[in-house]
Enzyme design. Structure first.
Site, PDB file in Angstrom:
ATOM      1  CB  CYS A  61      -0.895  -0.015   1.243  1.00  0.00           C
ATOM      2  SG  CYS A  61      -1.890   1.461   1.422  1.00  0.00           S
TER       3      CYS A  61
ATOM      4  CB  CYS B  72      -1.402   4.789   6.966  1.00  0.00           C
ATOM      5  SG  CYS B  72      -2.941   4.149   7.621  1.00  0.00           S
TER       6      CYS B  72
ATOM      7  CB  CYS C  70      -1.091  -1.833   7.894  1.00  0.00           C
ATOM      8  SG  CYS C  70      -2.634  -2.104   7.013  1.00  0.00           S
TER       9      CYS C  70
ATOM     10  CB  CYS D 137      -7.132   2.067   2.382  1.00  0.00           C
ATOM     11  SG  CYS D 137      -7.136   0.825   3.679  1.00  0.00           S
TER      12      CYS D 137
ATOM     13  CG  PHE E 253     -19.803 -14.049  24.798  1.00  0.00           C
ATOM     14  CD1 PHE E 253     -19.777 -12.869  25.533  1.00  0.00           C
ATOM     15  CD2 PHE E 253     -19.438 -15.234  25.434  1.00  0.00           C
ATOM     16  CE1 PHE E 253     -19.375 -12.878  26.878  1.00  0.00           C
ATOM     17  CE2 PHE E 253     -19.046 -15.249  26.767  1.00  0.00           C
ATOM     18  CZ  PHE E 253     -19.008 -14.070  27.490  1.00  0.00           C
TER      19      PHE E 253
ATOM     20  CD  GLU F 177     -24.420  -9.980  22.249  1.00  0.00           C
ATOM     21  OE1 GLU F 177     -23.536 -10.741  21.851  1.00  0.00           O
ATOM     22  OE2 GLU F 177     -24.195  -8.832  22.699  1.00  0.00           O
TER      23      GLU F 177
ATOM     24  CB  CYS G 140     -10.517 -11.467  19.306  1.00  0.00           C
ATOM     25  SG  CYS G 140     -11.432 -10.839  20.716  1.00  0.00           S
TER      26      CYS G 140
HETATM   27  C1  LIG Z   1     -16.409 -11.199  19.659  1.00  0.00           C
HETATM   28  S1  LIG Z   1     -18.073 -10.695  19.634  1.00  0.00           S
HETATM   29  C2  LIG Z   1     -18.804 -12.135  18.969  1.00  0.00           C
HETATM   30  C3  LIG Z   1     -20.215 -11.974  18.449  1.00  0.00           C
HETATM   31  C4  LIG Z   1     -20.737 -13.114  17.576  1.00  0.00           C
HETATM   32  N1  LIG Z   1     -20.368 -14.417  18.085  1.00  0.00           N
HETATM   33  C5  LIG Z   1     -20.278 -12.965  16.152  1.00  0.00           C
HETATM   34  O1  LIG Z   1     -19.455 -13.785  15.689  1.00  0.00           O
HETATM   35  O2  LIG Z   1     -20.738 -12.042  15.453  1.00  0.00           O
HETATM   36  C6  LIG Z   1     -18.439 -10.734  21.315  1.00  0.00           C
HETATM   37  C7  LIG Z   1     -19.878 -10.447  21.666  1.00  0.00           C
HETATM   38  O3  LIG Z   1     -19.987 -10.483  23.102  1.00  0.00           O
HETATM   39  C8  LIG Z   1     -20.924  -9.500  23.494  1.00  0.00           C
HETATM   40  N2  LIG Z   1     -20.617  -9.200  24.913  1.00  0.00           N
HETATM   41  C9  LIG Z   1     -19.662  -8.385  25.404  1.00  0.00           C
HETATM   42  N3  LIG Z   1     -19.664  -8.417  26.748  1.00  0.00           N
HETATM   43  C10 LIG Z   1     -20.652  -9.273  27.114  1.00  0.00           C
HETATM   44  C11 LIG Z   1     -21.147  -9.726  28.356  1.00  0.00           C
HETATM   45  N4  LIG Z   1     -20.609  -9.291  29.510  1.00  0.00           N
HETATM   46  N5  LIG Z   1     -22.161 -10.619  28.374  1.00  0.00           N
HETATM   47  C12 LIG Z   1     -22.691 -11.062  27.209  1.00  0.00           C
HETATM   48  N6  LIG Z   1     -22.268 -10.669  25.994  1.00  0.00           N
HETATM   49  C13 LIG Z   1     -21.263  -9.770  25.941  1.00  0.00           C
HETATM   50  C14 LIG Z   1     -20.728  -8.350  22.526  1.00  0.00           C
HETATM   51  O4  LIG Z   1     -21.910  -7.556  22.440  1.00  0.00           O
HETATM   52  C15 LIG Z   1     -20.428  -9.096  21.229  1.00  0.00           C
HETATM   53  O5  LIG Z   1     -21.590  -9.307  20.478  1.00  0.00           O
END
Ligand SMILES: C[S@@+](CC[C@H](N)C(=O)[O-])C[C@H]1O[C@@H](n2cnc3c(N)ncnc32)[C@H](O)[C@@H]1O
Length: 409
Positions: free
Chosen positions: A61, A67, A70, A144, A270, A290, A364
């Site tokens: 890039c 920038c 990255c 970009c 989540f 969630e 992550c």
């Molecule tokens: C890494 S994202 C994964 C979302 C989903 N699995 C996806 O792949 O799109 C983590 C998720 O955890 C939720 N989150 C964060 N803190 C939380 C909590 N204390 N209790 C429940 N959910 C939570 C966020 O809103 C988010 O949607």
């Protein structure tokens, strides 16, 4: 005190800087490269490369030098993939965990479908882009190579929003998602909305063909900005989490599906807006949990409109403070868990007691993943494999998915 030195870089730090003995931090340098330059306060800010390594490449890039978006464009894909796999291996080793590590898969260039740009007024008009490395200086990034072309092409929209909605001192954060109905834009940091400004924003949304424009809490929807998860179409709430690339999401989903093989009553913890829950609902019943109420409502709406899916139930619940307990967990035969960077220690502690046969763990953050996986292996689970998935190419961010199964006693 500054001093001219020649050093050999030994490793990369977590921000992508080379680190030589000292430690001396050398930005933009790879392990085994020999460099010379002035070292000031432990940093060689402008190194001259004496001996480059084979993994050094020309940044693809043209903005890479200035920038800060990255960190690793000067390294080959093979190097970055190996480095990310190593980060995972070290996190596992620190917990005494061993497993099969599958080769890292990386999303292609120009595939990021979600990006947070900054935008600011200037003397001549406005400037939108990313910040320079460790700086509040804004860099224009019209070419970009990270984001989808539709996002890069929308930088003039971010500039128009700054002209209309900020003072010269303020900076807008313009979060853009490339939805299947067009751009989904959420803006914060600008002026307080009033009737006149509402009309101005509507005009900008029309002019730039935006599907949805959210200014703080105020939302203007011209077309519902949907995403497809399996056979369901979901309209996430403004600014909601979405996997960074479609390719990365497909790889994560393939691994999650493999890990939950044969499960008929699944739990998605989540769950976001249903990235995994909705495709898995072709294979069995799913309960999605969630923290964000708006996100589970979007998931539910998507499920209700879709065809051919098994029953999907949902629950908005804070899984840090109020994790599902063993008596709520034992009815499931497979779990996918995908927590934020902090991991899910409280929930995993309960999972370890419930003894659900199959767990797909998406993370992550390799460090919190290894901590949580250790809780499960100590309770009798086997860590069968770990797959590194790189949705954040040229960055130091590392993601993974893993399969854990209950070892037969
Ligand atoms: C890494 S994202 C994964 C979302 C989903 N699995 C996806 O792949 O799109 C983590 C998720 O955890 C939720 N989150 C964060 N803190 C939380 C909590 N204390 N209790 C429940 N959910 C939570 C966020 O809103 C988010 O949607």
């Amino acid at each position: 005190m500054s001093e001219e030195m020649r050093v050999t870089v030994e490793r990369l730090g977590h921000r992508g800087d080379g680190i030589a003995e000292g430690p001396i931090y050398v930005p933009g340098i790879l392990p085994s490269e020999v460099v010379e330059g002035v070292v000031d306060n432990g940093v060689m800010a402008s190194p001259r490369i004496v001996t480059p390594v084979e993994d050094r490449v020309s940044p693809p890039c043209r903005h890479a030098k200035s920038c800060g978006g990255c960190q690793l464009q000067h390294a080959s894909d093979a190097f970055v993939e190996g480095w990310k796999s190593d980060v995972v291996a070290r996190a596992l080793a620190a917990q005494g965990l061993e497993t099969e590590q599958r080769p890292c898969t990386t999303s292609p260039a120009q595939s990021r479908r979600r990006a947070g740009f900054s935008s600011r007024r200037t003397k001549k008009g406005a400037l939108a882009g990313f910040h320079a490395k460790a700086s509040d200086v804004l860099i224009a990034v019209p070419d970009c190579k990270l984001v989808r072309p539709r996002l890069a092409a929308a930088l003039p929209l971010a500039e128009a929003l700054a002209v209309a909605g900020t003072s010269r001192k303020a900076e807008l954060t313009v979060q853009m998602t490339d939805s299947e109905a067009g751009l989904d834009v959420s803006v914060t940091g600008g002026k307080i909305i009033d009737d006149d400004f509402r009309v101005t924003l509507a005009g900008i949304a029309q002019e730039y063909d935006v599907a949805r424009l959210a200014w703080d809490e105020e939302v203007l929807t011209l077309r519902p900005p949907f995403q497809t998860f399996g056979s369901a179409q979901v309209v996430p709430p403004p600014g909601a989490f979405l996997q960074a690339t479609q390719e990365g999401e497909a790889k994560l989903l393939a691994c999650v599906t493999e890990a939950l093989n044969g499960a008929k009553h699944m739990l998605d913890l989540f769950a976001g807006c249903g990235t995994f829950a909705l495709p898995l609902a072709r294979l069995g019943r799913v309960h999605a949990v969630e923290g964000s109420k708006e996100m589970v409502l979007a998931l539910d709406k998507g499920w209700r409109m879709a065809e051919g899916l098994r029953h999907v139930t949902h629950e908005a619940r804070d899984l840090f403070r109020n994790p599902l307990l063993p008596d709520e967990l034992t009815r499931f035969d497979g779990v996918v868990i995908d927590p934020p960077r902090a991991g899910a220690e409280a929930q995993v502690t309960q999972l370890a007691k419930a003894r659900i046969p199959r767990i797909a763990f998406v993370s992550c953050n390799p460090v919190t993943f290894a901590r949580d996986a250790k809780i499960l292996t100590s309770a009798g689970y086997r860590l069968d494999w770990v797959q590194t998935v790189d949705q954040f190419r040229w960055s130091t961010h590392v993601e993974l998915v893993a399969q854990l199964t209950l070892a037969k006693s």
